[in-house]
Design an enzyme around this catalytic site. Structure first.
Site, PDB file in Angstrom:
ATOM      1  N   GLY A  46       0.830  -1.188   0.000  1.00 16.30           N
ATOM      2  CA  GLY A  46       0.000   0.000   0.000  1.00 16.30           C
ATOM      3  C   GLY A  46       0.866   1.240   0.000  1.00 16.30           C
ATOM      4  N   GLN A  51       2.861   9.917   1.552  1.00 11.53           N
ATOM      5  CA  GLN A  51       4.166   9.261   1.445  1.00 11.53           C
ATOM      6  C   GLN A  51       4.940   9.680   0.200  1.00 11.53           C
ATOM      7  OE1 GLN A  51       2.360   5.214   2.447  1.00 11.53           O
ATOM      8  NE2 GLN A  51       4.463   5.033   3.217  1.00 11.53           N
ATOM      9  N   CYS A  88       6.499  -0.561   6.689  1.00  9.92           N
ATOM     10  CA  CYS A  88       6.074   0.664   6.020  1.00  9.92           C
ATOM     11  C   CYS A  88       7.165   1.113   5.060  1.00  9.92           C
ATOM     12  CB  CYS A  88       5.811   1.744   7.071  1.00  9.92           C
ATOM     13  SG  CYS A  88       5.250   3.320   6.396  1.00  9.92           S
ATOM     14  N   LEU A  89       6.760   1.532   3.878  1.00 16.14           N
ATOM     15  CA  LEU A  89       7.737   2.022   2.905  1.00 16.14           C
ATOM     16  C   LEU A  89       8.444   3.286   3.385  1.00 16.14           C
ATOM     17  CD1 LEU A  89       5.720   1.385  -0.381  1.00 16.14           C
ATOM     18  CD2 LEU A  89       7.652   0.056   0.520  1.00 16.14           C
ATOM     19  N   HIS A 130      -3.674   0.746   7.893  1.00 14.60           N
ATOM     20  CA  HIS A 130      -2.346   1.354   7.855  1.00 14.60           C
ATOM     21  C   HIS A 130      -2.339   2.585   6.950  1.00 14.60           C
ATOM     22  CE1 HIS A 130       2.201   0.990   7.750  1.00 14.60           C
ATOM     23  NE2 HIS A 130       1.973   1.733   6.670  1.00 14.60           N
ATOM     24  N   GLU A 131      -2.881   2.433   5.733  1.00 16.80           N
ATOM     25  CA  GLU A 131      -2.865   3.548   4.782  1.00 16.80           C
ATOM     26  C   GLU A 131      -3.791   4.678   5.215  1.00 16.80           C
ATOM     27  OE1 GLU A 131      -0.431   3.547   2.833  1.00 16.80           O
ATOM     28  OE2 GLU A 131       0.011   1.424   3.073  1.00 16.80           O
ATOM     29  N   HIS A 134      -2.038   6.811   7.646  1.00 14.78           N
ATOM     30  CA  HIS A 134      -1.145   7.788   7.002  1.00 14.78           C
ATOM     31  C   HIS A 134      -1.896   9.067   6.649  1.00 14.78           C
ATOM     32  CE1 HIS A 134       2.802   6.082   6.596  1.00 14.78           C
ATOM     33  NE2 HIS A 134       2.329   4.953   6.080  1.00 14.78           N
TER      34      HIS A 134
END
Length: 181
Positions: A46, A51, A88-89, A130-131, A134
């Site tokens: 995701g 991000q 997480c990226l 999670h997204e 963000h």
């Protein structure tokens, strides 16, 4: 391709509450395309617009072969919980056990403004939560208990990317109506 640099932990845009999307236009479709291509290139499950430095309520996901996106999400979570490894990226190479709701019903819109409902459990539920976090300026380590959060912060300080400078912010000569570019 429109692969964008992914913002790393410490970048202020990751702590901002993203603005709702109000215009479903070519610019939004380009953003969704950029998010999708960047997520797939990383690779990740995701990716949220903040991000890549865009403070709008949009994210993409690719879980269990299902590729999609959601604009302006609202979530209904199950009471049943799950524990599982989460990464997480924006925190490359790090992952920690994180408690999340086992299931989710996410409502929002696609990039054309059509209403969308996504129902998922396990990994899809984790990814959507999670997204969406963000978009609210929350990073998954914020959900850890005190002891595990201290461990996470230690790992972040020791990560090879910890001292990298935040990407330079370009300022548009045009009005962005309070949204980052």
């Amino acid at each position: 391709m429109a692969i964008q640099p992914i913002r790393i932990f410490g970048d202020p845009v990751l702590r901002m509450t993203a603005q709702p999307v109000t215009t479903f236009d070519k610019e939004l479709r380009t953003l969704v395309k950029n998010l999708t291509e960047t997520m797939q290139d990383a690779p990740g499950s995701g990716l949220a617009a903040p991000q890549i430095g865009v403070s709008l309520r949009v994210f993409t996901y690719h879980v269990d072969g299902e590729l999609g996106h959601l604009v302006n999400p609202s979530l209904d979570l199950t009471e049943e919980q799950q524990d599982g490894e989460e990464g997480c990226l924006s925190l490359p190479g790090l992952s920690f056990d994180t408690r999340r709701a086992y299931g989710v019903v996410a409502k929002g819109f696609n990039m054309h403004g059509d209403p969308v409902t996504i129902e998922g459990t396990r990994l899809l539920a984790r990814c959507i939560q999670h997204e969406t976090d963000h978009l609210d300026g929350i990073i998954f380590i914020d959900r850890l208990d005190r002891e595990h959060r201290k461990e996470a912060m230690r790992a972040i300080r020791e990560a090879e990317w910890a001292d990298e400078a935040a990407p330079q912010v370009r300022v548009s000569p045009h009005s962005t109506f309070g949204r980052a570019l």
